[in-house]
Design an enzyme around this catalytic site. Structure first.
Site, PDB file in Angstrom:
ATOM      1  N   ARG A  50      -5.729  -3.455  54.297  1.00  0.00           N
ATOM      2  CA  ARG A  50      -6.805  -3.899  53.402  1.00  0.00           C
ATOM      3  C   ARG A  50      -6.677  -5.400  53.203  1.00  0.00           C
ATOM      4  O   ARG A  50      -5.565  -5.926  53.044  1.00  0.00           O
ATOM      5  CB  ARG A  50      -6.671  -3.156  52.059  1.00  0.00           C
ATOM      6  CG  ARG A  50      -7.636  -3.605  50.992  1.00  0.00           C
ATOM      7  CD  ARG A  50      -7.468  -2.783  49.716  1.00  0.00           C
ATOM      8  NE  ARG A  50      -8.060  -3.480  48.587  1.00  0.00           N
ATOM      9  CZ  ARG A  50      -9.295  -3.271  48.130  1.00  0.00           C
ATOM     10  NH1 ARG A  50     -10.069  -2.361  48.698  1.00  0.00           N
ATOM     11  NH2 ARG A  50      -9.747  -3.963  47.109  1.00  0.00           N
ATOM     12  N   HIS A  59      -3.066  -3.554  36.051  1.00  0.00           N
ATOM     13  CA  HIS A  59      -3.088  -4.730  35.171  1.00  0.00           C
ATOM     14  C   HIS A  59      -4.527  -5.062  34.794  1.00  0.00           C
ATOM     15  O   HIS A  59      -5.464  -4.558  35.412  1.00  0.00           O
ATOM     16  CB  HIS A  59      -2.467  -5.944  35.877  1.00  0.00           C
ATOM     17  CG  HIS A  59      -3.257  -6.408  37.064  1.00  0.00           C
ATOM     18  ND1 HIS A  59      -3.239  -5.742  38.273  1.00  0.00           N
ATOM     19  CD2 HIS A  59      -4.126  -7.439  37.224  1.00  0.00           C
ATOM     20  CE1 HIS A  59      -4.034  -6.347  39.130  1.00  0.00           C
ATOM     21  NE2 HIS A  59      -4.608  -7.385  38.517  1.00  0.00           N
ATOM     22  N   HIS A  94      -6.988  -2.201  36.388  1.00  0.00           N
ATOM     23  CA  HIS A  94      -7.210  -1.780  37.774  1.00  0.00           C
ATOM     24  C   HIS A  94      -5.912  -1.885  38.563  1.00  0.00           C
ATOM     25  O   HIS A  94      -4.945  -2.512  38.113  1.00  0.00           O
ATOM     26  CB  HIS A  94      -8.327  -2.621  38.415  1.00  0.00           C
ATOM     27  CG  HIS A  94      -8.101  -4.104  38.356  1.00  0.00           C
ATOM     28  ND1 HIS A  94      -8.222  -4.836  37.197  1.00  0.00           N
ATOM     29  CD2 HIS A  94      -7.730  -4.996  39.310  1.00  0.00           C
ATOM     30  CE1 HIS A  94      -7.956  -6.108  37.431  1.00  0.00           C
ATOM     31  NE2 HIS A  94      -7.646  -6.231  38.719  1.00  0.00           N
ATOM     32  N   ASP A 144      -7.003  -8.609  34.306  1.00  0.00           N
ATOM     33  CA  ASP A 144      -6.984 -10.024  34.687  1.00  0.00           C
ATOM     34  C   ASP A 144      -7.092 -10.872  33.416  1.00  0.00           C
ATOM     35  O   ASP A 144      -7.943 -10.605  32.573  1.00  0.00           O
ATOM     36  CB  ASP A 144      -8.152 -10.340  35.637  1.00  0.00           C
ATOM     37  CG  ASP A 144      -8.007  -9.616  36.973  1.00  0.00           C
ATOM     38  OD1 ASP A 144      -6.883  -9.220  37.312  1.00  0.00           O
ATOM     39  OD2 ASP A 144      -9.027  -9.464  37.672  1.00  0.00           O
TER      40      ASP A 144
HETATM   41  C1  GA4 Z   1      -3.140 -10.931  37.496  1.00  0.00           C
HETATM   42  C2  GA4 Z   1      -4.448 -11.608  37.951  1.00  0.00           C
HETATM   43  C3  GA4 Z   1      -4.226 -12.698  39.016  1.00  0.00           C
HETATM   44  O1  GA4 Z   1      -3.933 -12.085  40.278  1.00  0.00           O
HETATM   45  C4  GA4 Z   1      -3.039 -13.628  38.626  1.00  0.00           C
HETATM   46  C5  GA4 Z   1      -1.793 -12.760  38.540  1.00  0.00           C
HETATM   47  C6  GA4 Z   1      -0.454 -13.448  38.246  1.00  0.00           C
HETATM   48  C7  GA4 Z   1       0.333 -13.723  39.541  1.00  0.00           C
HETATM   49  O2  GA4 Z   1       0.245 -12.979  40.501  1.00  0.00           O
HETATM   50  O3  GA4 Z   1       1.081 -14.720  39.530  1.00  0.00           O
HETATM   51  C8  GA4 Z   1       0.318 -12.508  37.277  1.00  0.00           C
HETATM   52  C9  GA4 Z   1      -0.743 -11.458  36.802  1.00  0.00           C
HETATM   53  C10 GA4 Z   1      -2.073 -12.012  37.252  1.00  0.00           C
HETATM   54  C11 GA4 Z   1      -0.691 -11.229  35.277  1.00  0.00           C
HETATM   55  C12 GA4 Z   1       0.764 -11.175  34.696  1.00  0.00           C
HETATM   56  C13 GA4 Z   1       1.729 -12.133  35.413  1.00  0.00           C
HETATM   57  C14 GA4 Z   1       0.927 -13.238  36.094  1.00  0.00           C
HETATM   58  C15 GA4 Z   1       1.546 -11.792  37.833  1.00  0.00           C
HETATM   59  C16 GA4 Z   1       2.275 -11.393  36.598  1.00  0.00           C
HETATM   60  C17 GA4 Z   1       3.213 -10.471  36.561  1.00  0.00           C
HETATM   61  C18 GA4 Z   1      -2.952 -14.809  39.581  1.00  0.00           C
HETATM   62  C19 GA4 Z   1      -3.172 -14.014  37.182  1.00  0.00           C
HETATM   63  O4  GA4 Z   1      -3.706 -15.012  36.744  1.00  0.00           O
HETATM   64  O5  GA4 Z   1      -2.560 -13.074  36.388  1.00  0.00           O
END
Ligand code: GA4
Length: 306
Positions: free
Chosen positions: A249, A182, A239, A184
């Protein structure tokens, strides 16, 4: 198959005068770099790591008292609301509202205190890096990015990920996803982990490379919002984390985000007469669309101008 090219990953020494140039180059080429001489005391980091590991070693029913993570709290295996899963358990925390720490109940006073001071040091580092970045980009207003994180309405998030060992992997030597690929969504992410490998980044040439772990350093990701603010000059980095058969980890990530009402749009000084590559949107709109997506989706795609 991913390869390990430790020499590929740019290293920025924050105490050196060339830091701003190296940051800009790294963001253009990789959307990713490693930071040394970051100023966060190792003692504070290892104490926090010990407390986090204590939390994750509690029985599942105890940890689940701090869940589910909608949006903040303890989560296990499920990531986000749309069916993504990984070999991971985690705590998602709101960076701005201390009352969220009541999640852990009274027994985790020390954890809460250490988290608070760690988060303020990491936020400060994020702002310093963003200011160096603005200088490196020759933007007059040095705090153009950092002010968004310093804003009391800043929608920043903190995450502690624990990837337990995955015994099957030790036997059959295969890869298993700890946290799926994904980008960020926020502006910038600062990650620090223990000495267990697993993190991989996707290069522009289409290959995945393993990032050698370094528990003394921080790894910095360009987020989607910074990609938009630089009109694509910086690219957010894709990443993922692979589970490990032998060692667990632990990683801690600060995601620096803007206030919900902030318009995410390219900075005029970076446009140089060019059109914006993106439609106008607020962080609130982007975040909403993000939470409706799967982890691996190209979320910015919906906001690109054709
Ligand atoms: C990815 C980056 C951060 O960890 C996060 C994630 C969020 C979550 O875990 O709730 C998301 C992911 C993240 C992007 C798409 C959506 C939302 C899980 C998911 C499938 C906290 C964020 O802000 O976006």
């Amino acid at each position: 198959m991913a390869s390990t090219f430790s020499s590929t990953i740019p290293i920025v020494d924050l105490s050196k005068p060339d830091a701003k140039t190296l940051i800009v180059n790294a963001c253009e080429e990789f959307g990713f770099f490693k930071v040394i001489n970051h100023g966060v005391p190792m003692e504070a980091i290892s104490q926090l790591e010990t407390e986090a590991l204590k939390f994750f070693s509690l029985p599942l029913n105890e940890k689940e008292k701090a869940g589910p993570p909608n949006p903040f709290g303890y989560g296990s295996k499920r990531i986000g609301p749309n069916g993504d899963v990984g070999w991971v358990e985690y705590l998602l925390l709101n960076n701005n509202q201390e009352h969220d720490f009541s999640l852990y109940g009274k027994n985790h006073e020390k954890f809460r205190c250490l988290l608070n001071s760690y988060m303020s040091s990491v936020k400060k580092m994020a702002c310093d890096i963003l200011e160096l970045m603005a200088e490196g980009l020759k933007i007059q207003q040095k705090n153009v990015f950092s002010k968004l994180l310093r804003d009391k309405e800043s929608d920043s998030v903190f995450r502690v990920n624990h990837y337990p060992t995955c015994p099957e992997l030790a036997v059959n030597g295969q890869n298993m996803i700890g946290f799926g690929e994904h980008t960020d969504p926020q502006i910038i992410s600062l990650l620090r982990s223990n000495n267990t490998s697993g993190l991989q980044i996707y290069l522009r040439d289409g290959s995945w490379i393993s990032v050698p772990p370094d528990h003394n350093s921080f790894f910095i990701n360009v987020g989607d919002s910074l990609q938009v603010m630089t009109n694509g000059r910086f690219g957010s980095v894709r990443h993922r984390v692979l589970a490990n058969g032998l060692k667990s980890r632990l990683s801690m990530i600060y995601f620096g985000g803007p206030p919900l009402s902030e318009k995410i749009t390219p900075l005029p000084s970076l446009m140089k007469g060019k059109e914006s590559l993106y439609k106008e949107f607020t962080w609130f709109e982007y975040k909403n669309s993000t939470y409706g997506s799967r982890l691996a989706d190209n979320r910015l795609g919906h906001f690109e101008r054709i």
